[in-house]
Each structure stands twice: as C-alpha cells, then as structure tokens.
Design a protein around this motif. Sequence first.
Motif, short mmCIF file in Angstrom:
data_model
loop_
_atom_site.label_atom_id
_atom_site.label_comp_id
_atom_site.label_asym_id
_atom_site.label_seq_id
_atom_site.Cartn_x
_atom_site.Cartn_y
_atom_site.Cartn_z
N THR A 161 -10.17 9.72 15.01
CA THR A 161 -10.61 9.18 13.54
C THR A 161 -10.48 7.70 13.59
OG1 THR A 161 -8.24 9.85 12.81
CG2 THR A 161 -9.80 11.55 12.46
N SER A 174 -15.13 7.29 10.16
CA SER A 174 -15.78 7.51 9.17
C SER A 174 -16.34 6.45 8.42
CB SER A 174 -15.10 8.36 8.31
OG SER A 174 -13.93 7.77 7.87
N GLY A 188 -5.86 21.36 1.25
CA GLY A 188 -6.40 21.71 2.41
C GLY A 188 -7.49 22.56 2.40
N ASP A 189 -8.30 22.46 3.54
CA ASP A 189 -9.39 23.37 4.04
C ASP A 189 -8.97 24.41 4.92
OD1 ASP A 189 -11.09 21.30 2.71
OD2 ASP A 189 -11.07 20.02 4.28
N VAL A 222 -6.05 22.98 7.10
CA VAL A 222 -6.14 21.72 7.73
C VAL A 222 -5.76 20.61 6.42
CG1 VAL A 222 -7.38 19.68 8.67
CG2 VAL A 222 -7.61 22.22 9.71
N SER A 248 -5.90 16.91 5.38
CA SER A 248 -6.54 15.56 5.84
C SER A 248 -6.12 14.44 5.23
CB SER A 248 -7.86 15.81 5.93
OG SER A 248 -8.42 16.79 6.78
N THR A 249 -6.31 13.08 5.89
CA THR A 249 -6.16 12.02 5.17
C THR A 249 -7.39 11.14 5.99
OG1 THR A 249 -4.82 10.91 6.80
CG2 THR A 249 -3.62 11.92 5.17
N ARG A 250 -7.55 9.89 5.73
CA ARG A 250 -8.74 9.46 6.32
C ARG A 250 -8.30 9.10 7.73
NH1 ARG A 250 -9.66 3.99 3.77
NH2 ARG A 250 -11.89 4.18 4.64
N ASN A 266 -4.85 14.00 10.42
CA ASN A 266 -5.06 15.39 10.29
C ASN A 266 -4.07 16.18 10.97
OD1 ASN A 266 -7.41 14.59 8.80
ND2 ASN A 266 -8.65 14.69 10.54
N THR A 270 -10.12 14.54 14.58
CA THR A 270 -10.97 15.29 13.88
C THR A 270 -10.40 16.91 13.56
OG1 THR A 270 -12.48 16.13 15.46
CG2 THR A 270 -13.05 14.04 14.14
N LYS A 271 -11.07 17.50 12.48
CA LYS A 271 -10.65 18.95 12.37
C LYS A 271 -11.08 19.81 13.35
CE LYS A 271 -11.92 22.90 9.30
NZ LYS A 271 -12.48 23.10 8.07
#
Length: 410
Positions: A231, A255, A364-365, A376, A378-380, A383, A398-399
């Motif tokens: 990331t 990103s 989360g996701d 998951v 996440s921050t910028r 993760n 990444t995820k």
Amino acid sequence: MAPYASDDHTTAGEADEPRAGRRKAARYVVPVAVMGVAAATIGLVPAIADSGDPDLPEITAQQLVQKIAESDVQRLSGTVKITTDLGLPDLGGLESSLLSGAGRADDGGSSADPSARLTELVSGTHTLRVAADGPDRQKLSLLEDAAEYSLIRDGKDVWGYDSASNEVYHGTAEEGAARGEHRPPATPKDFAEQALKAVDGTTSVTVDGTAQVAGRDAYKLLVEPRQEGSTVGAVSVAVDAETGLPLKFTLTPASGGAAVVDVGFTQVSFARPAASTFDFTPPKGAEVTEDDELGRAAEDAERHGESGRGLAEELGGLGGARGQDGVRTIGEGWSTIAAFDTGGEGLPAAGSGGDAGGFLDSLGDKATGKFGSGTVFSTRLVNALITEDGKVYVGAVTKDALVKAADAGK
C-alpha cells in the motif's frame, strides 16, 4: 546506522518489533506499523539539480544515505509541522482516545504522561517546537489552540507539562528506558531512520533532484517499492546538503491522494539553544505525578479489567502483548505481513447481528477464502485481517495480499 558494506545494497538491520507494555502497546501500533515494513536498496543515480532548485554537487543515493547515517547534529532548534492522514474511520472524535488508550486522568493516569499525549500525532495536523543540546537535553512542545504540552529532558530528569490541566509528569530517563518507553516519531529524522533500518533488494532508492526546506539547500531521496501488493507508493526524504540531517519526510500511498505522513521543518537553526530552554520547575498549584505512581495506577486498572486498552489491542491484540510471543512474518520487504493467533474465537462474523457484529460490520469489510471468513480493517496504509477463528494478519499490504497469506496458512 552502520555504513554500507557494498556499492549496491546490504542489510542495515531489522525493523523494530512492537514493544509490549501494560499501557503502551496499542498507543504506538500505527507509527510502528507504518514504518516497520520499510526497506531499501541503494541505487547509484546521481542527483542533477532541476531548474529553480539549488545547484548542488552530484551525489549518488548510496552516498546520500551514508550522509544521513553519519549525520551527527547535536544542537538545533526549530519548528516542525506534521500532518498524518491514515484514513481512520470517523468515530466522532473517539479514534484519538482509542489509540492513546490509558494514561489520562480519567483512568487513573496523568494528562501530562508523554506516552498518552504524543500519540495525538497519529492523526491530523500539528505544530511542534523542538530543541536539542546533546543527547541529554531535549525539548519538544506540542502547540495547541489555547494551550501547550511540553516534554523536557534535562539530564536524568524527564518532565511533561500540560498547561491546559496544569498537570505535571516527572520521571527519569533510566525508568523510561527500562520499560521500553519511547515517544513516537516526531521529526523528519525519526521517520527517516525508521524507514531506512531495513535495506534489501525489494526497493528502489534514487536521488530525485534538490529542493529548499526551511531555507536550507537539500537533496531529495526517493524510496519506491519494487514489489506488488504494497500500500506504500513512495517515501521522499529531503536531506540537508551540509549536515545530512533529514529536514522533511513524506510518505504517499499507492492509492494516490494526499500524503499519509508529511513531516518537515518550517524553520531550523543549528545554533546552540539557550540553557534556559531546558529548565523546568512545576508551576504553583500544579498536580505532579511521579512515574512510579503511573505504573501502580496501570497495575490497579489491569487487576480490575479497566486498563483502557486501545482499539487495535481490543481487536484481537494488534500491536499488544497478547499473541506477541507467537508473531511470525510472511514475505519480505514492503510485502511483509505479521501473523499471529490470538488463541480466541476471533470477532463476530460480519452480518451475524447484535451490537458488536453491527459495529464491526460498519468498520470492516467481509473477506472469505480457503481460510474461511473474517473481517478486514483498513486504513490508507495499514490493513489487518482478523479471521473468525482468531488469527490475525497485518501489514502495509492490500486486502488481496492478506487473504492470500491467510489461505497459505491453512
């Protein structure tokens, strides 16, 4: 940092592992995780001054990193601006207190305790005044709208003073070192040193021209990952051409968008600060808390299950003592993932209902794979995947990279 042994690259040391501590574990997880995965391999591209930038002698990336390593600035004073945008979830202002954990007056600690106050730097924009006269006389002041927090070391004595509450913290350098307490990174040098601790072939490091920072001529060191799945987009360090001191540090995410961390001097002087800069006497009427009192307060809170652990520690022990002994690493360089088993049942499954499940769903996701399912967070930059059976995978990746690592662990 040791000199480089070859013209290409060499290992300069492993990134520091997160330190366990009763109250300190969760507070430093973000700064440590941000920097802990950084690595570098030294390119040999010379710096060529761009038009309008300082016209400095050519230098290779290896020479510039060596210049940072050999920098021995003992005396300075100046102003530092630090902006951190990790993309933490909006919890209505609660995120700062969750990250800082215990150590404030409302949980038996002191608002002047530096281990709590300086974690404010992990979010937002802040202005600091810094001064140093050798390794034993240092001062850092966090300027606020109508108040100021100062951390002062004068010989063995360490003082923290919060003008808003008129509270004072007092300890000694030996006590803090014995418990592994260190303030989070606050200057460009702090960040640059952590980012360059690990040196291997996973990163391209070049000199990216020159610049002026705080009125000083500087070279720009550009650090970019060669691996997929990270990331991290790039790290840029502006290095004072004369002294080798890092003057500005910028970390941008893969990103795109604003920098995750941007810290730099807006004013700097290498003259010796006045001796009075480091003098401190508790103001009349101030509440003074000695360091050993803070330790007893934390022990009492832990015995009653009220230690105020930070959000990261609560979510499966991230950065905390729980599971730290069993931490293992997957991958290398920028794609390094830390993995450990909490020994618990993990988090409530996404969509399982209930207050806890609904709250976690909002943060989360959902993630599924051969490993089963999990969430998951996440921050910028950083993760973390926490599986339903209590396994944790975390890194500046990444995820998809986390799911792949969890699948491989089955």
